[in-house]
Every structure is written in C-alpha cells, then in structure tokens.
Scaffold this motif. Sequence first.
Motif, PDB file in Angstrom:
ATOM      1  N   LEU A 143       0.817  -1.215   0.000  1.00 21.79           N
ATOM      2  CA  LEU A 143       0.000   0.000   0.000  1.00 21.79           C
ATOM      3  C   LEU A 143       0.852   1.267   0.000  1.00 21.79           C
ATOM      4  O   LEU A 143       0.404   2.324  -0.422  1.00 21.79           O
ATOM      5  CB  LEU A 143      -0.925   0.032   1.220  1.00 21.79           C
ATOM      6  CG  LEU A 143      -1.975  -1.062   1.313  1.00 21.79           C
ATOM      7  CD1 LEU A 143      -2.675  -1.016   2.656  1.00 21.79           C
ATOM      8  CD2 LEU A 143      -2.971  -0.937   0.172  1.00 21.79           C
ATOM      9  N   PHE A 144       2.103   1.163   0.463  1.00 20.54           N
ATOM     10  CA  PHE A 144       2.972   2.326   0.610  1.00 20.54           C
ATOM     11  C   PHE A 144       4.069   2.399  -0.452  1.00 20.54           C
ATOM     12  O   PHE A 144       4.898   3.307  -0.425  1.00 20.54           O
ATOM     13  CB  PHE A 144       3.603   2.316   2.009  1.00 20.54           C
ATOM     14  CG  PHE A 144       2.587   2.351   3.109  1.00 20.54           C
ATOM     15  CD1 PHE A 144       2.043   3.550   3.527  1.00 20.54           C
ATOM     16  CD2 PHE A 144       2.147   1.176   3.702  1.00 20.54           C
ATOM     17  CE1 PHE A 144       1.093   3.592   4.532  1.00 20.54           C
ATOM     18  CE2 PHE A 144       1.198   1.204   4.703  1.00 20.54           C
ATOM     19  CZ  PHE A 144       0.671   2.416   5.118  1.00 20.54           C
ATOM     20  N   ASN A 145       4.094   1.447  -1.393  1.00 23.17           N
ATOM     21  CA  ASN A 145       5.076   1.455  -2.487  1.00 23.17           C
ATOM     22  C   ASN A 145       6.508   1.658  -1.998  1.00 23.17           C
ATOM     23  O   ASN A 145       7.264   2.451  -2.558  1.00 23.17           O
ATOM     24  CB  ASN A 145       4.724   2.524  -3.523  1.00 23.17           C
ATOM     25  CG  ASN A 145       3.398   2.267  -4.185  1.00 23.17           C
ATOM     26  OD1 ASN A 145       3.099   1.142  -4.556  1.00 23.17           O
ATOM     27  ND2 ASN A 145       2.578   3.295  -4.310  1.00 23.17           N
ATOM     28  N   GLY A 146       6.883   0.967  -0.950  1.00 23.24           N
ATOM     29  CA  GLY A 146       8.253   1.063  -0.439  1.00 23.24           C
ATOM     30  C   GLY A 146       8.532   2.322   0.339  1.00 23.24           C
ATOM     31  O   GLY A 146       9.680   2.672   0.575  1.00 23.24           O
ATOM     32  N   GLY A 147       7.493   3.012   0.784  1.00 21.86           N
ATOM     33  CA  GLY A 147       7.678   4.273   1.477  1.00 21.86           C
ATOM     34  C   GLY A 147       7.351   4.245   2.956  1.00 21.86           C
ATOM     35  O   GLY A 147       6.958   5.258   3.512  1.00 21.86           O
ATOM     36  N   VAL A 148       7.495   3.109   3.627  1.00 19.83           N
ATOM     37  CA  VAL A 148       7.203   3.024   5.052  1.00 19.83           C
ATOM     38  C   VAL A 148       8.436   3.470   5.847  1.00 19.83           C
ATOM     39  O   VAL A 148       9.513   2.892   5.709  1.00 19.83           O
ATOM     40  CB  VAL A 148       6.796   1.599   5.478  1.00 19.83           C
ATOM     41  CG1 VAL A 148       6.619   1.512   6.981  1.00 19.83           C
ATOM     42  CG2 VAL A 148       5.530   1.175   4.763  1.00 19.83           C
ATOM     43  N   ILE A 149       8.268   4.505   6.647  1.00 12.32           N
ATOM     44  CA  ILE A 149       9.321   4.990   7.532  1.00 12.32           C
ATOM     45  C   ILE A 149       8.725   5.047   8.928  1.00 12.32           C
ATOM     46  O   ILE A 149       7.758   5.772   9.167  1.00 12.32           O
ATOM     47  CB  ILE A 149       9.829   6.384   7.120  1.00 12.32           C
ATOM     48  CG1 ILE A 149      10.367   6.350   5.693  1.00 12.32           C
ATOM     49  CG2 ILE A 149      10.887   6.879   8.098  1.00 12.32           C
ATOM     50  CD1 ILE A 149      10.714   7.719   5.132  1.00 12.32           C
ATOM     51  N   ILE A 150       9.302   4.272   9.832  1.00  9.86           N
ATOM     52  CA  ILE A 150       8.777   4.214  11.199  1.00  9.86           C
ATOM     53  C   ILE A 150       9.697   5.047  12.084  1.00  9.86           C
ATOM     54  O   ILE A 150      10.854   4.692  12.311  1.00  9.86           O
ATOM     55  CB  ILE A 150       8.692   2.762  11.695  1.00  9.86           C
ATOM     56  CG1 ILE A 150       7.784   1.951  10.750  1.00  9.86           C
ATOM     57  CG2 ILE A 150       8.187   2.718  13.134  1.00  9.86           C
ATOM     58  CD1 ILE A 150       7.810   0.467  10.985  1.00  9.86           C
ATOM     59  N   HIS A 151       9.169   6.176  12.549  1.00 12.05           N
ATOM     60  CA  HIS A 151       9.914   7.064  13.438  1.00 12.05           C
ATOM     61  C   HIS A 151       9.646   6.665  14.880  1.00 12.05           C
ATOM     62  O   HIS A 151       8.516   6.358  15.244  1.00 12.05           O
ATOM     63  CB  HIS A 151       9.481   8.531  13.255  1.00 12.05           C
ATOM     64  CG  HIS A 151       9.706   9.048  11.885  1.00 12.05           C
ATOM     65  ND1 HIS A 151      10.929   9.451  11.423  1.00 12.05           N
ATOM     66  CD2 HIS A 151       8.844   9.232  10.848  1.00 12.05           C
ATOM     67  CE1 HIS A 151      10.826   9.872  10.180  1.00 12.05           C
ATOM     68  NE2 HIS A 151       9.572   9.740   9.809  1.00 12.05           N
ATOM     69  N   ALA A 152      10.685   6.689  15.689  1.00  8.12           N
ATOM     70  CA  ALA A 152      10.517   6.417  17.120  1.00  8.12           C
ATOM     71  C   ALA A 152      10.061   7.707  17.794  1.00  8.12           C
ATOM     72  O   ALA A 152      10.557   8.783  17.477  1.00  8.12           O
ATOM     73  CB  ALA A 152      11.833   5.944  17.724  1.00  8.12           C
ATOM     74  N   SER A 153       9.120   7.593  18.714  1.00  5.24           N
ATOM     75  CA  SER A 153       8.676   8.799  19.415  1.00  5.24           C
ATOM     76  C   SER A 153       9.692   9.206  20.468  1.00  5.24           C
ATOM     77  O   SER A 153       9.861  10.373  20.768  1.00  5.24           O
ATOM     78  CB  SER A 153       7.303   8.588  20.037  1.00  5.24           C
ATOM     79  OG  SER A 153       7.344   7.498  20.925  1.00  5.24           O
ATOM     80  N   SER A 154      10.387   8.237  21.029  1.00  2.00           N
ATOM     81  CA  SER A 154      11.484   8.510  21.962  1.00  2.00           C
ATOM     82  C   SER A 154      12.341   7.258  22.040  1.00  2.00           C
ATOM     83  O   SER A 154      11.875   6.164  21.772  1.00  2.00           O
ATOM     84  CB  SER A 154      10.979   8.900  23.344  1.00  2.00           C
ATOM     85  OG  SER A 154      10.286   7.837  23.923  1.00  2.00           O
ATOM     86  N   LEU A 155      13.585   7.440  22.382  1.00  2.00           N
ATOM     87  CA  LEU A 155      14.493   6.306  22.475  1.00  2.00           C
ATOM     88  C   LEU A 155      15.120   6.266  23.850  1.00  2.00           C
ATOM     89  O   LEU A 155      15.398   7.308  24.445  1.00  2.00           O
ATOM     90  CB  LEU A 155      15.605   6.410  21.416  1.00  2.00           C
ATOM     91  CG  LEU A 155      15.151   6.254  19.969  1.00  2.00           C
ATOM     92  CD1 LEU A 155      16.281   6.590  19.017  1.00  2.00           C
ATOM     93  CD2 LEU A 155      14.667   4.840  19.704  1.00  2.00           C
ATOM     94  N   PRO A 156      15.373   5.072  24.387  1.00  2.00           N
ATOM     95  CA  PRO A 156      15.968   4.981  25.719  1.00  2.00           C
ATOM     96  C   PRO A 156      17.366   5.577  25.741  1.00  2.00           C
ATOM     97  O   PRO A 156      18.105   5.484  24.772  1.00  2.00           O
ATOM     98  CB  PRO A 156      16.011   3.468  25.982  1.00  2.00           C
ATOM     99  CG  PRO A 156      15.955   2.842  24.630  1.00  2.00           C
ATOM    100  CD  PRO A 156      15.172   3.784  23.768  1.00  2.00           C
ATOM    101  N   GLY A 157      17.715   6.221  26.835  1.00  4.43           N
ATOM    102  CA  GLY A 157      19.054   6.757  27.007  1.00  4.43           C
ATOM    103  C   GLY A 157      19.306   8.096  26.352  1.00  4.43           C
ATOM    104  O   GLY A 157      20.391   8.651  26.470  1.00  4.43           O
ATOM    105  N   ALA A 158      18.324   8.637  25.653  1.00  9.63           N
ATOM    106  CA  ALA A 158      18.521   9.926  24.993  1.00  9.63           C
ATOM    107  C   ALA A 158      18.454  11.045  26.029  1.00  9.63           C
ATOM    108  O   ALA A 158      17.680  10.975  26.978  1.00  9.63           O
ATOM    109  CB  ALA A 158      17.461  10.148  23.924  1.00  9.63           C
ATOM    110  N   PRO A 159      19.285  12.106  25.833  1.00 11.29           N
ATOM    111  CA  PRO A 159      19.192  13.235  26.757  1.00 11.29           C
ATOM    112  C   PRO A 159      17.809  13.879  26.654  1.00 11.29           C
ATOM    113  O   PRO A 159      17.150  13.756  25.629  1.00 11.29           O
ATOM    114  CB  PRO A 159      20.287  14.194  26.284  1.00 11.29           C
ATOM    115  CG  PRO A 159      20.829  13.645  25.028  1.00 11.29           C
ATOM    116  CD  PRO A 159      20.291  12.266  24.825  1.00 11.29           C
TER     117      PRO A 159
END
Length: 147
Positions: free
Chosen positions: A69-85
Amino acid sequence: LVQCAYRCDGLDRHIIYFWQGWVCSRVESLVWQYDVSALMAKQIERQTGCKPLQVRVQQGKEPGHFLDLFNGGVIIHASSLPGAPPEEQRCNSAVASERLYSIAGTCPGRAYSVQVEAKAGSLNSNTCFLLFTRSTLFLWLGHWTDV
C-alpha cells in the motif's frame, strides 16, 4: 489505522489495518483496536453496505500486502528512544542531532525503514543503515547485505 478499498468480483471491499508499534502499551492497543477500529468499521459498513475486514499488524511483522500500500515508502519514526538526553527525547524532532534508520525489505516495493538508537551498537552486518546528522547523510552497508 489504514483503510484500504478494492474491488473483487464486481463488489467494493474494504480492509482496516490496525498497525501497532513496538512501544504501544496493551491498553492503547485495546483502545485503538476495539474502539476506534470498530467505530471506523461501523461507519464504512453504513456507507458501503459491506462489513470491512479488520486486520491487526504488528511492527516488524507487516505482511507484504500491507507494505504494498505504501510502495516502499514506510518509515517508522521512534517517538522517543531509551538513554537519549532530555532535549532529544523526541528523536524525530528538529532538536535531535542524529537519527539512525535500519533499512529492510525483500524488494524495492516492500522496503521499509525503522528508526533505531543512533549508536554503533545498533549497527549489524546484515543490514543497511542511514544516519542523518544536522548537515550530512551517511549510508552504511553491512558486509552481508545483498545490495
């Protein structure tokens, strides 16, 4: 939620995909799956006269027909990552100085990327990665990638 409409045997059909990310809590999952998805299904049924199929899709286990459905355009962004300032807790914001994405998929139309923690330990020799900094884009190809 992703709604897909298609025609089969001369009839309009609908699928409601409920995509669930890795950090989605059990409560959030149930609320979205049974409340929001059900309301959307009822609305589609009222509008079209046919009951849509509801499909739950877990991150990392996306079926090919969903990725298509996305023609190779799926990008999953993390809302937050452990250990980040604290100033970089929202890693997809403009504040984040570095963002690292793992690239996966078996063919161009089904490729997708997932944001991972921007550190050397996130790299592996079987995968391609893109590193975005404020001024440069780096492509890292693992030794065993088939590119």
